[in-house]
Design a protein around this motif. Structure first.
Motif, PDB file in Angstrom:
ATOM      1  N   ARG A   1       0.604  64.134  22.462  1.00  0.00           N
ATOM      2  CA  ARG A   1       1.227  63.382  23.546  1.00  0.00           C
ATOM      3  C   ARG A   1       2.160  62.335  22.963  1.00  0.00           C
ATOM      4  O   ARG A   1       1.798  61.605  22.047  1.00  0.00           O
TER       5      ARG A   1
ATOM      6  N   HIS B   1       4.508  59.067  24.189  1.00  0.00           N
ATOM      7  CA  HIS B   1       4.826  58.118  25.249  1.00  0.00           C
ATOM      8  C   HIS B   1       6.212  57.550  24.963  1.00  0.00           C
ATOM      9  O   HIS B   1       6.469  57.054  23.867  1.00  0.00           O
TER      10      HIS B   1
ATOM     11  N   GLU C   1       9.186  54.876  26.484  1.00  0.00           N
ATOM     12  CA  GLU C   1       9.538  53.811  27.409  1.00  0.00           C
ATOM     13  C   GLU C   1      10.977  53.408  27.152  1.00  0.00           C
ATOM     14  O   GLU C   1      11.406  53.326  26.003  1.00  0.00           O
TER      15      GLU C   1
ATOM     16  N   SER D   1       5.719  64.443  32.181  1.00  0.00           N
ATOM     17  CA  SER D   1       5.157  63.780  33.355  1.00  0.00           C
ATOM     18  C   SER D   1       6.282  63.213  34.224  1.00  0.00           C
ATOM     19  O   SER D   1       7.408  63.033  33.752  1.00  0.00           O
TER      20      SER D   1
ATOM     21  N   ARG E   1       8.716  54.797  32.146  1.00  0.00           N
ATOM     22  CA  ARG E   1       7.774  55.398  31.198  1.00  0.00           C
ATOM     23  C   ARG E   1       7.621  56.882  31.521  1.00  0.00           C
ATOM     24  O   ARG E   1       7.547  57.277  32.677  1.00  0.00           O
TER      25      ARG E   1
ATOM     26  N   ILE F   1       5.594  60.560  29.776  1.00  0.00           N
ATOM     27  CA  ILE F   1       4.689  61.114  28.767  1.00  0.00           C
ATOM     28  C   ILE F   1       5.057  62.586  28.569  1.00  0.00           C
ATOM     29  O   ILE F   1       5.166  63.337  29.532  1.00  0.00           O
TER      30      ILE F   1
END
Length: 58
Positions: free
Chosen positions: A2, A4, A6, A29, A42, A44
């Motif tokens: 995964r 992340h 931002e 996501s 954000r 993912i």
């Protein structure tokens, strides 16, 4: 794995395009806003495992 991410819309779009050229992406996501930071989002990214090339022994 995964990942992340931002940043602003442009930063996320640029980063996703670079990640997709290097790693196979399984799922992205929905982009969600970060409440305490203006114009920051954000996302993912789930990367899929590398596809194995099967070579049959002859």
């Amino acid at each position: 794995m995964r990942i992340h991410i931002e940043g602003t819309n442009a930063e996320i779009a640029y980063t996703l395009s670079k990640i997709r050229t290097i790693l196979p992406v399984g799922r992205i996501s929905p982009i969600t806003p970060i409440r305490r930071r203006p114009h920051t989002w954000r996302v993912i990214v789930d990367t899929a495992p590398q596809r194995a090339e099967c070579r049959w022994a002859r």
